[in-house]
Motif scaffolding. Structure first.
Motif, short mmCIF file in Angstrom:
data_model
loop_
_atom_site.label_atom_id
_atom_site.label_comp_id
_atom_site.label_asym_id
_atom_site.label_seq_id
_atom_site.Cartn_x
_atom_site.Cartn_y
_atom_site.Cartn_z
N ASP A 147 0.76 -1.00 -0.09
CA ASP A 147 0.11 0.06 -0.15
C ASP A 147 0.88 1.31 0.04
OD1 ASP A 147 -2.01 1.68 0.28
OD2 ASP A 147 -1.92 1.80 2.48
N PRO A 148 0.68 2.16 -1.10
CA PRO A 148 -0.04 2.09 -2.04
C PRO A 148 0.34 1.11 -3.25
CG PRO A 148 0.91 4.29 -2.01
CD PRO A 148 1.58 3.43 -0.98
N ASP A 149 1.65 1.00 -3.24
CA ASP A 149 2.45 0.25 -4.13
C ASP A 149 3.40 -0.46 -3.64
OD1 ASP A 149 4.93 1.95 -4.73
OD2 ASP A 149 3.21 3.48 -4.96
N GLY A 150 4.25 -1.44 -4.37
CA GLY A 150 5.20 -2.01 -3.65
C GLY A 150 6.47 -1.46 -3.38
N GLU A 151 6.89 -0.69 -4.15
CA GLU A 151 8.12 0.25 -3.99
C GLU A 151 7.82 1.28 -2.91
OE1 GLU A 151 10.75 3.54 -6.34
OE2 GLU A 151 9.37 2.30 -7.57
N THR A 152 6.65 1.92 -2.70
CA THR A 152 6.58 2.88 -1.72
C THR A 152 6.39 2.11 -0.41
OG1 THR A 152 5.46 4.14 -3.02
CG2 THR A 152 5.24 4.72 -0.98
N ILE B 122 7.57 -4.42 14.01
CA ILE B 122 6.70 -4.05 12.75
C ILE B 122 5.83 -5.21 12.47
CG2 ILE B 122 6.52 -3.43 10.28
CD1 ILE B 122 9.53 -2.35 10.95
N GLU B 123 4.47 -4.71 12.35
CA GLU B 123 3.51 -5.82 11.94
C GLU B 123 3.34 -5.48 10.40
OE1 GLU B 123 -0.23 -5.81 13.95
OE2 GLU B 123 0.89 -6.27 16.03
N VAL B 124 3.35 -6.59 9.54
CA VAL B 124 3.32 -6.16 8.17
C VAL B 124 1.85 -7.04 7.73
CG1 VAL B 124 3.74 -6.46 5.53
CG2 VAL B 124 5.60 -6.19 7.47
N GLY B 125 0.75 -6.26 7.07
CA GLY B 125 -0.40 -7.00 6.90
C GLY B 125 -0.38 -7.43 5.43
N VAL B 126 -0.81 -8.68 5.41
CA VAL B 126 -1.07 -9.27 4.09
C VAL B 126 -2.59 -9.06 3.51
CG1 VAL B 126 -0.84 -11.71 3.07
CG2 VAL B 126 0.49 -11.10 5.03
N PRO B 127 -2.53 -8.24 2.54
CA PRO B 127 -3.87 -7.92 2.08
C PRO B 127 -4.64 -9.07 1.62
CG PRO B 127 -2.21 -6.68 0.87
CD PRO B 127 -1.56 -7.86 1.62
N PHE B 128 -5.99 -8.90 2.06
CA PHE B 128 -7.02 -9.96 1.53
C PHE B 128 -8.38 -9.26 1.21
CE2 PHE B 128 -9.91 -13.25 3.77
CZ PHE B 128 -9.83 -14.08 2.58
N ALA C 145 -9.31 -0.56 3.32
CA ALA C 145 -9.12 0.38 1.98
C ALA C 145 -7.69 0.24 1.81
CB ALA C 145 -9.69 1.74 2.34
N ALA C 146 -6.85 0.07 2.73
CA ALA C 146 -5.38 -0.12 2.43
C ALA C 146 -5.19 -1.47 1.62
CB ALA C 146 -4.77 -0.09 3.44
N GLY C 147 -5.79 -2.56 2.26
CA GLY C 147 -5.72 -3.75 1.36
C GLY C 147 -6.15 -3.72 -0.02
N LEU C 148 -7.20 -3.07 -0.02
CA LEU C 148 -7.83 -3.02 -1.80
C LEU C 148 -6.86 -2.26 -2.47
CD1 LEU C 148 -11.32 -2.34 -0.90
CD2 LEU C 148 -10.40 -4.35 -1.72
N ARG C 149 -6.20 -1.31 -1.78
CA ARG C 149 -5.22 -0.27 -2.85
C ARG C 149 -4.04 -1.38 -3.15
NH1 ARG C 149 -6.51 3.92 0.85
NH2 ARG C 149 -4.44 3.23 2.28
N ALA C 150 -3.70 -2.31 -2.03
CA ALA C 150 -2.66 -2.97 -2.16
C ALA C 150 -2.96 -4.12 -3.32
CB ALA C 150 -2.15 -3.58 -0.91
N LEU C 151 -4.10 -4.61 -3.09
CA LEU C 151 -4.29 -5.74 -4.05
C LEU C 151 -4.52 -5.15 -5.44
CD1 LEU C 151 -7.20 -7.41 -2.01
CD2 LEU C 151 -4.86 -8.49 -2.76
N LYS C 152 -5.23 -4.26 -5.65
CA LYS C 152 -5.06 -3.45 -6.85
C LYS C 152 -3.84 -2.92 -7.59
CE LYS C 152 -7.42 0.69 -9.08
NZ LYS C 152 -7.96 1.99 -8.94
N ALA C 153 -2.86 -2.86 -6.75
CA ALA C 153 -1.37 -2.58 -7.14
C ALA C 153 -0.89 -4.12 -7.36
CB ALA C 153 -0.81 -1.73 -6.27
N GLY C 154 -1.28 -4.89 -7.28
CA GLY C 154 -0.75 -6.34 -7.55
C GLY C 154 -0.15 -7.27 -6.56
N GLN C 155 -0.30 -6.51 -5.27
CA GLN C 155 0.45 -7.31 -4.18
C GLN C 155 -0.24 -8.70 -4.04
OE1 GLN C 155 2.78 -5.84 -2.92
NE2 GLN C 155 3.49 -7.21 -1.10
N THR D 119 4.79 -10.10 -0.85
CA THR D 119 4.91 -9.68 0.81
C THR D 119 6.23 -10.44 1.21
OG1 THR D 119 2.44 -9.16 0.79
CG2 THR D 119 3.81 -9.56 2.78
N LEU D 120 6.32 -11.68 1.04
CA LEU D 120 7.40 -12.34 1.72
C LEU D 120 8.80 -11.71 1.05
CD1 LEU D 120 6.38 -15.93 1.86
CD2 LEU D 120 6.60 -14.32 3.46
#
Length: 285
Positions: free
Chosen positions: A34-39, A55-61, A73-83, A88-89
């Motif tokens: 979120d909002p993309d992999g690089e950021t 640090i907890e890293v949320g896995v989008p679902f 909303a963060a999860g949806l942004r991440a999934l839309k960006a291809g996460q 994540t690993l």
């Protein structure tokens, strides 16, 4: 009494160091991708320097039933960006290239892990440098699914306790918990209400009658003042929705990252860390 698993982990080492320093810890949550992999990776890399202890890293679902609107909303942004879980690993692996000390906990739901394959996931997570798992939809009755294999693989399985977890249920919840106990300070979804510091302190004391593990408190903590108040009665405080909101507020009209995205999250974490580090207690011998 339950206590941490026999294998040494970064989580145990970090809480030992916090006790020696005589202060509570700050646990920060971000959503992977979120909002993309690089950021997202840039934010992750900035967190320890800003004061995050764990640090907890949320896995989008696609169906995050325990999460409030901000993290959904963060999860949806991440999934839309291809996460994906694999990405994540890979993100954790990239983080580990420059930081081998800060504990990383993956937080999410069982479905992506089940689809990935439990054995493959645990091997890849261990290789990537994952220290712990919080899987909110796997109750203790399903420990054979993931909890026990994770512990065997050297990954802490962190369980949630809530205001409705009574004395009869608590030992079951804690039985195979490792790393720390995550106390959910409110009843409901993430980011939905403000926790009462006095009640939280009492709840933490009650949990500590059943376990030697540290207790981290989260859900509803948004400001430095709230974080300090909660940290005064806990071993660590968890902040998630406020950081996810900082990401959202920094995006442009199309929902893309700006030059303020990583820096705004880092600034908020710095303020939270300063407040939490102002809470002092007697250092452990």
């Amino acid at each position: 009494m339950t206590s941490s698993a026999p294998h040494p982990t970064r989580i145990a080492a970090r809480f030992k160091a916090l006790a020696a320093e005589g202060r509570p810890g700050l646990v920060t949550f971000i959503t992977a991708g979120d909002p993309d992999g690089e950021t997202s990776l840039a934010i992750l890399k900035a967190l320890p320097g800003a004061g995050a202890d764990i640090i907890e890293v949320g896995v989008p679902f696609t169906d995050p039933m325990a999460d409030g609107p901000a993290i959904q909303a963060a999860g949806l942004r991440a999934l839309k960006a291809g996460q994906t879980l694999a990405k994540t690993l890979a993100m954790v692996s990239a983080f580990r290239e420059g930081d081998d000390a800060t504990p990383i906990v993956l937080m999410g739901y069982y479905n992506p892990i089940y689809v990935y394959g439990v054995d493959r996931f645990l091997a890849d997570a261990r290789a990537a440098g994952v220290d712990g798992l919080i899987i909110v939809d796997l109750p203790p009755e399903e420990d054979d699914e993931l909890c026990l294999p994770a512990l065997k693989a050297g990954i802490d399985f962190i369980r949630l306790a809530t205001p409705t977890t009574d004395e009869k249920r608590l030992p079951t919840v804690l039985r195979h918990t490792a790393g720390f106990v995550y106390y959910v300070s409110i009843t409901g979804i993430t980011g939905a209400a403000t926790p009462d510091a006095g009640r939280v302190s009492q709840a933490v004391a009650r949990i500590k009658q059943h376990t030697d593990l540290p207790v981290a408190v989260g859900f509803g903590v948004r400001t430095p003042e709230q974080a300090a108040a909660i940290a005064a009665g806990a071993d660590a405080v968890v902040v998630g929705s406020a950081l996810v909101d900082a990401v959202r507020a920094s995006l442009d009209a199309e929902g893309r990252a700006t030059d303020k995205t990583a820096s705004s999250v880092k600034a908020l974490v710095s303020d939270l860390a300063a407040a939490v580090r102002g809470v002092r207690r007697q250092p452990a011998a």
